[in-house]
Design a protein around this motif. Structure first.
Motif, PDB file in Angstrom:
ATOM      1  N   UNK A   1      -0.465  -6.929  -0.983  1.00  0.00           N
ATOM      2  CA  UNK A   1       0.688  -6.889  -0.262  1.00  0.00           C
ATOM      3  C   UNK A   1       1.259  -5.389  -0.004  1.00  0.00           C
ATOM      4  N   UNK A   2       0.124  -4.573  -0.135  1.00  0.00           N
ATOM      5  CA  UNK A   2       0.846  -3.162  -0.212  1.00  0.00           C
ATOM      6  C   UNK A   2       0.100  -2.344   0.856  1.00  0.00           C
ATOM      7  N   UNK A   3       0.453  -1.010   1.184  1.00  0.00           N
ATOM      8  CA  UNK A   3       0.127  -0.161   2.393  1.00  0.00           C
ATOM      9  C   UNK A   3      -0.341   0.785   1.842  1.00  0.00           C
ATOM     10  N   UNK A   4      -1.645   1.373   2.388  1.00  0.00           N
ATOM     11  CA  UNK A   4      -2.417   2.589   2.249  1.00  0.00           C
ATOM     12  C   UNK A   4      -2.457   3.032   3.568  1.00  0.00           C
ATOM     13  N   UNK A   5      -1.784   4.420   3.443  1.00  0.00           N
ATOM     14  CA  UNK A   5      -1.556   5.075   4.893  1.00  0.00           C
ATOM     15  C   UNK A   5      -2.010   6.684   4.672  1.00  0.00           C
ATOM     16  N   UNK A   6      -2.888   7.088   5.336  1.00  0.00           N
ATOM     17  CA  UNK A   6      -3.000   8.523   5.400  1.00  0.00           C
ATOM     18  C   UNK A   6      -3.355   9.091   4.093  1.00  0.00           C
TER      19      UNK A   6
ATOM     20  N   UNK B   1     -15.378  -1.758 -13.538  1.00  0.00           N
ATOM     21  CA  UNK B   1     -14.096  -2.196 -13.184  1.00  0.00           C
ATOM     22  C   UNK B   1     -13.986  -3.312 -12.481  1.00  0.00           C
ATOM     23  N   UNK B   2     -12.995  -4.194 -12.657  1.00  0.00           N
ATOM     24  CA  UNK B   2     -12.828  -5.310 -11.936  1.00  0.00           C
ATOM     25  C   UNK B   2     -11.257  -5.402 -11.109  1.00  0.00           C
ATOM     26  N   UNK B   3     -11.380  -5.758 -10.033  1.00  0.00           N
ATOM     27  CA  UNK B   3      -9.974  -5.970  -9.363  1.00  0.00           C
ATOM     28  C   UNK B   3     -10.020  -7.044  -8.147  1.00  0.00           C
ATOM     29  N   UNK B   4      -8.797  -7.523  -7.980  1.00  0.00           N
ATOM     30  CA  UNK B   4      -8.681  -8.382  -6.626  1.00  0.00           C
ATOM     31  C   UNK B   4      -7.826  -7.656  -5.806  1.00  0.00           C
ATOM     32  N   UNK B   5      -8.325  -7.235  -4.496  1.00  0.00           N
ATOM     33  CA  UNK B   5      -7.606  -6.508  -3.433  1.00  0.00           C
ATOM     34  C   UNK B   5      -7.678  -7.422  -2.228  1.00  0.00           C
ATOM     35  N   UNK B   6      -6.101  -7.754  -2.217  1.00  0.00           N
ATOM     36  CA  UNK B   6      -5.978  -8.829  -1.263  1.00  0.00           C
ATOM     37  C   UNK B   6      -4.541  -8.501  -0.609  1.00  0.00           C
ATOM     38  N   UNK B   7      -4.721  -8.977   0.960  1.00  0.00           N
ATOM     39  CA  UNK B   7      -3.556  -8.958   1.722  1.00  0.00           C
ATOM     40  C   UNK B   7      -2.995  -7.523   1.795  1.00  0.00           C
ATOM     41  N   UNK B   8      -3.675  -6.296   1.913  1.00  0.00           N
ATOM     42  CA  UNK B   8      -3.258  -4.966   2.124  1.00  0.00           C
ATOM     43  C   UNK B   8      -3.503  -4.799   3.610  1.00  0.00           C
ATOM     44  N   UNK B   9      -2.747  -3.503   3.774  1.00  0.00           N
ATOM     45  CA  UNK B   9      -3.162  -2.804   5.105  1.00  0.00           C
ATOM     46  C   UNK B   9      -3.361  -1.442   4.804  1.00  0.00           C
ATOM     47  N   UNK B  10      -4.756  -1.084   5.534  1.00  0.00           N
ATOM     48  CA  UNK B  10      -5.161   0.162   5.069  1.00  0.00           C
ATOM     49  C   UNK B  10      -5.070   1.112   6.460  1.00  0.00           C
ATOM     50  N   UNK B  11      -4.391   2.228   6.540  1.00  0.00           N
ATOM     51  CA  UNK B  11      -4.098   2.818   7.875  1.00  0.00           C
ATOM     52  C   UNK B  11      -4.441   4.344   7.983  1.00  0.00           C
ATOM     53  N   UNK B  12      -5.178   4.735   8.870  1.00  0.00           N
ATOM     54  CA  UNK B  12      -5.587   6.177   9.064  1.00  0.00           C
ATOM     55  C   UNK B  12      -6.336   6.705   7.971  1.00  0.00           C
ATOM     56  N   UNK B  13      -7.353   6.011   7.386  1.00  0.00           N
ATOM     57  CA  UNK B  13      -8.111   6.698   6.217  1.00  0.00           C
ATOM     58  C   UNK B  13      -9.193   7.736   6.795  1.00  0.00           C
ATOM     59  N   UNK B  14      -9.589   8.782   6.051  1.00  0.00           N
ATOM     60  CA  UNK B  14     -10.610   9.971   6.711  1.00  0.00           C
ATOM     61  C   UNK B  14     -11.967   9.122   6.391  1.00  0.00           C
ATOM     62  N   UNK B  15     -12.002   8.402   5.207  1.00  0.00           N
ATOM     63  CA  UNK B  15     -13.314   7.784   5.189  1.00  0.00           C
ATOM     64  C   UNK B  15     -13.062   6.704   3.889  1.00  0.00           C
TER      65      UNK B  15
END
Length: 297
Positions: free
Chosen positions: A266-271, A283-297
């Motif tokens: 439930x997090x926001x990644x932006x720019x 490494x192990x992770x659960x990445x779920x229900x996030x918004x990723x906006x305007x990444x360069x790559x």
């Protein structure tokens, strides 16, 4: 009205303190008993000269003073932040360094400037080394609490950090030991486990806005980032190349070197240019229900 020699005794939910007065009051008694509500270090009611004859109607000898009282909630000490200074009495830094289980609450809101006051001296930011630390940023009055100039490093288990804004920024006069907004670190010999990072805003870092890192592996486990903003990592403000140029380094979050059971939800990644998020080997992770906006790559 009193010196530092005092004695306090708790009876049920009331704390009674006796003091040796420096200046006697009009009633001319040598020992003052002050009734203080538990967990409230500001509201001091009536002073009387005989605890057994305590009379709530006696309001002639009210003493206005601040007394530091350690209050506990389910074995957790309540630490109050009363100053926006980077260090010193009443500061967040002082509260974090308190030994033992603690819940940190805020009586002030505003900006805490963590930049070193001496040019060229590295700023370490705030380092949490004590387990069972809860930082309750939601208790701060308007406009909340912002940390600028440096971030937070968590090197202890069973820690909760909530409702803070962290803005590293680029001040070349105050270099950082860590350019991360919030960094979780642990080793196999000194593991960091069971953390909740929630309702945070991490921006303008010169390394990663967030990081979970275990040098050698096996030292970071069960870390949750929930409802966190990772935004606008600074691109040419961080690490320096061998030729002196600034390295492109706008990063969201790194989950590194054997960190296990990391949750980002439930997090926001932006720019952020990269690492929205990025996992390294083992490494192990659960990445779920996030918004990723305007990444360069």
């Amino acid at each position: 009205v009193s010196d530092s020699k005092n004695f306090c005794k708790q009876i049920n939910n009331t704390l009674f303190c006796s003091f040796n007065p420096i200046q006697k009051t009009s009633s001319d008694f040598t020992t003052i008993f002050i009734k203080v509500n538990q967990c409230d270090n500001k509201k001091i009611t009536t002073s009387v000269n005989d605890l057994n004859s305590y009379d709530n109607s006696n309001t002639n000898d009210i003493i206005n003073s601040d007394i530091n009282i350690n209050c506990y909630y389910n074995d957790f000490q309540i630490k109050r932040v009363t100053s926006l200074e980077a260090k010193g009495p009443g500061s967040l830094d002082e509260a974090i360094k308190t030994i033992g289980k603690k819940i940190i609450v805020f009586e002030v809101g505003g900006v805490i400037d963590l930049r070193s006051k001496i040019e060229g001296i590295f700023s370490t930011g705030l380092i949490i080394n004590e387990p069972f630390t809860i930082i309750a940023g939601e208790t701060a009055p308007f406009p909340g609490v912002s940390l600028i100039g440096a971030g937070i490093i968590v090197n202890a288990s069973n820690v909760t950090v909530k409702h803070l804004r962290i803005r590293i920024g680029n001040d070349t006069n105050t270099p950082l030991t860590s350019g991360d907004g919030l960094k979780v670190i642990g080793t196999s010999k000194n593991p960091t486990e069971n953390l909740l990072i929630e309702s945070m805003s991490l921006m303008w870092a010169t390394d990663e806005n967030g990081e979970a890192y275990s040098p050698g592996g096996g030292g970071v486990k069960n870390i949750t980032f929930n409802k966190v903003i990772f935004a606008e990592g600074l691109n040419f403000a961080g690490r320096i190349n061998s030729d002196g140029s600034r390295r492109s380094h706008s990063h969201g979050i790194l989950i590194g070197d054997g960190s296990k059971e990391i949750t980002i939800s439930k997090s926001l990644f932006v720019s952020n240019q990269k690492r929205n998020p990025w996992l390294t080997d083992d490494s192990t992770a659960l990445i779920i229900n996030n918004v990723i906006a305007n990444p360069a790559n």
